[in-house]
Motif scaffolding. Sequence first.
Motif, PDB file in Angstrom:
ATOM      1  N   LEU A  14       0.853  -1.185   0.000  1.00 13.11           N
ATOM      2  CA  LEU A  14       0.000   0.000   0.000  1.00 13.11           C
ATOM      3  C   LEU A  14       0.888   1.234   0.000  1.00 13.11           C
ATOM      4  CD1 LEU A  14      -2.551   1.702   0.330  1.00 13.11           C
ATOM      5  CD2 LEU A  14      -2.531   1.169   2.779  1.00 13.11           C
ATOM      6  N   ILE A  15       0.830   2.003  -1.076  1.00  9.92           N
ATOM      7  CA  ILE A  15       1.547   3.267  -1.171  1.00  9.92           C
ATOM      8  C   ILE A  15       0.523   4.358  -0.932  1.00  9.92           C
ATOM      9  CG2 ILE A  15       3.089   4.694  -2.542  1.00  9.92           C
ATOM     10  CD1 ILE A  15       4.141   1.877  -2.058  1.00  9.92           C
ATOM     11  N   ALA A  16       0.576   4.975   0.222  1.00  8.42           N
ATOM     12  CA  ALA A  16      -0.450   5.931   0.618  1.00  8.42           C
ATOM     13  C   ALA A  16       0.146   7.307   0.847  1.00  8.42           C
ATOM     14  CB  ALA A  16      -1.148   5.455   1.894  1.00  8.42           C
ATOM     15  N   GLY A  17      -0.571   8.311   0.408  1.00 11.06           N
ATOM     16  CA  GLY A  17      -0.115   9.673   0.609  1.00 11.06           C
ATOM     17  C   GLY A  17      -1.166  10.645   0.124  1.00 11.06           C
ATOM     18  N   PRO A  18      -1.058  11.896   0.519  1.00  6.61           N
ATOM     19  CA  PRO A  18      -2.018  12.899   0.059  1.00  6.61           C
ATOM     20  C   PRO A  18      -1.842  13.226  -1.408  1.00  6.61           C
ATOM     21  CG  PRO A  18      -0.299  13.932   1.358  1.00  6.61           C
ATOM     22  CD  PRO A  18      -0.081  12.456   1.458  1.00  6.61           C
ATOM     23  N   THR A  19      -2.804  13.914  -1.963  1.00  4.49           N
ATOM     24  CA  THR A  19      -2.743  14.318  -3.357  1.00  4.49           C
ATOM     25  C   THR A  19      -1.480  15.137  -3.619  1.00  4.49           C
ATOM     26  OG1 THR A  19      -4.003  15.368  -5.138  1.00  4.49           O
ATOM     27  CG2 THR A  19      -4.057  16.456  -3.002  1.00  4.49           C
ATOM     28  N   ALA A  20      -0.883  14.913  -4.781  1.00  5.15           N
ATOM     29  CA  ALA A  20       0.312  15.644  -5.230  1.00  5.15           C
ATOM     30  C   ALA A  20       1.569  15.298  -4.432  1.00  5.15           C
ATOM     31  CB  ALA A  20       0.076  17.157  -5.192  1.00  5.15           C
ATOM     32  N   SER A  21       1.529  14.247  -3.637  1.00  8.04           N
ATOM     33  CA  SER A  21       2.698  13.897  -2.816  1.00  8.04           C
ATOM     34  C   SER A  21       3.753  13.106  -3.586  1.00  8.04           C
ATOM     35  CB  SER A  21       2.252  13.079  -1.601  1.00  8.04           C
ATOM     36  OG  SER A  21       1.687  11.843  -2.005  1.00  8.04           O
ATOM     37  N   GLY A  22       3.364  12.537  -4.722  1.00  8.53           N
ATOM     38  CA  GLY A  22       4.284  11.701  -5.469  1.00  8.53           C
ATOM     39  C   GLY A  22       4.094  10.221  -5.226  1.00  8.53           C
ATOM     40  N   LYS A  23       2.977   9.830  -4.618  1.00  9.52           N
ATOM     41  CA  LYS A  23       2.746   8.420  -4.299  1.00  9.52           C
ATOM     42  C   LYS A  23       2.608   7.569  -5.559  1.00  9.52           C
ATOM     43  CE  LYS A  23      -2.206   9.275  -3.655  1.00  9.52           C
ATOM     44  NZ  LYS A  23      -2.103  10.722  -3.932  1.00  9.52           N
ATOM     45  N   SER A  24       2.039   8.134  -6.628  1.00  5.95           N
ATOM     46  CA  SER A  24       1.861   7.355  -7.848  1.00  5.95           C
ATOM     47  C   SER A  24       3.207   6.986  -8.469  1.00  5.95           C
ATOM     48  CB  SER A  24       1.010   8.135  -8.854  1.00  5.95           C
ATOM     49  OG  SER A  24      -0.288   8.348  -8.345  1.00  5.95           O
ATOM     50  N   ALA A  25       4.148   7.926  -8.450  1.00 13.78           N
ATOM     51  CA  ALA A  25       5.485   7.643  -8.975  1.00 13.78           C
ATOM     52  C   ALA A  25       6.163   6.564  -8.141  1.00 13.78           C
ATOM     53  CB  ALA A  25       6.326   8.917  -8.993  1.00 13.78           C
ATOM     54  N   ARG A  26       5.982   6.634  -6.817  1.00 13.03           N
ATOM     55  CA  ARG A  26       6.559   5.621  -5.931  1.00 13.03           C
ATOM     56  C   ARG A  26       5.965   4.241  -6.232  1.00 13.03           C
ATOM     57  NH1 ARG A  26       7.832   5.614  -0.299  1.00 13.03           N
ATOM     58  NH2 ARG A  26       8.549   7.770  -0.565  1.00 13.03           N
ATOM     59  N   ALA A  27       4.654   4.191  -6.447  1.00  5.24           N
ATOM     60  CA  ALA A  27       3.998   2.918  -6.736  1.00  5.24           C
ATOM     61  C   ALA A  27       4.489   2.336  -8.051  1.00  5.24           C
ATOM     62  CB  ALA A  27       2.488   3.104  -6.775  1.00  5.24           C
ATOM     63  N   LEU A  28       4.660   3.187  -9.053  1.00  5.47           N
ATOM     64  CA  LEU A  28       5.115   2.709 -10.350  1.00  5.47           C
ATOM     65  C   LEU A  28       6.541   2.193 -10.275  1.00  5.47           C
ATOM     66  CD1 LEU A  28       4.339   2.274 -13.250  1.00  5.47           C
ATOM     67  CD2 LEU A  28       4.963   4.641 -13.745  1.00  5.47           C
ATOM     68  N   GLU A  29       7.378   2.866  -9.508  1.00  4.20           N
ATOM     69  CA  GLU A  29       8.753   2.399  -9.317  1.00  4.20           C
ATOM     70  C   GLU A  29       8.769   1.016  -8.670  1.00  4.20           C
ATOM     71  OE1 GLU A  29      10.512   5.425  -6.959  1.00  4.20           O
ATOM     72  OE2 GLU A  29      10.557   6.911  -8.573  1.00  4.20           O
ATOM     73  N   LEU A  30       7.924   0.820  -7.662  1.00  4.51           N
ATOM     74  CA  LEU A  30       7.847  -0.474  -6.990  1.00  4.51           C
ATOM     75  C   LEU A  30       7.322  -1.540  -7.942  1.00  4.51           C
ATOM     76  CD1 LEU A  30       8.061  -2.163  -4.388  1.00  4.51           C
ATOM     77  CD2 LEU A  30       5.728  -1.417  -3.820  1.00  4.51           C
TER      78      LEU A  30
END
Length: 288
Positions: A14-30
């Motif tokens: 679970l990659i969780a974070g507020p909007t615009a935090s960069g969580k989507s980039a982190r999830a894609l890297e994983l």
Amino acid sequence: MSTSHPSDRPRLALIAGPTASGKSARALELAERESGTVINADASQVYRDLLILSARPTPEEEARAPHRLFGHRDGAIPCSAADWAMEAKAAIAEAHAAGRLPILVGGTGLYIRTLLDGIAPVPPIDPAVRQRVRALAAADARSALASEDPPAAARLHPNDTTRLHRALEVIRSTGQSILAWREARAGGMRDQVLLDVQKVERPIAELYARCDARVDQMIASGAIDEVAALLGRRLDPALPVMRAIGVSQLGGYLDGSIALEEAVGSIKQATRNYAKRQATWLRHQLQG
């Protein structure tokens, strides 16, 4: 409750974070590093009408790893937390069956809690009760809830009309506090998986700057045309897709009631407020 040893359970990230935090980039890297499938856990990104306003992954990003539950639902069909949780369980099972790591990414706390901890078995609300409650202004709903269910009222922000209405209609229709119903949650999968929680947190000033930059990028990428197309569908204003941040503000610009600069400023403020609420939820409630 599962009696299996944690090490025997399939992994769920679970990659969780507020909007615009960069969580989507982190999830894609994983996902690229560990053969993962990215599964959306954002309430706005489920709607195909909100490609730009919800900052859904680009086609280029989706080509880098499998993505599920992004833009898969028409805006005319509301997606409840229970609906999403059922779809997410299927997507997680699909990933596990394919030998892939399911990676939830998002910041919608209700979605995440419903999936992990189950749903409160609140019976159907009396339509007459719901109609009377939903007609109340936030201040009136807050006052009534403080009288009828003080513990629930104490947990809610005075301007959170949606949750104030929900708590009030539950106590009036069922005779029990929404807090009591939440204690009886069922159907969660937290004890069925080995949960790997990664929080994406940023200093508040940096987070706000990223929110503002995201809004500017949305406008530059065609958010105005996207809202015009959505409004052209003449959907029920009460639908979740119509309440997404940016829809009412850009709608005001399109009908000539406010200037574009004012609309953009309002979107930025609403986005920062939302990001702060998400960050608070992550800090105080989400545990691995």
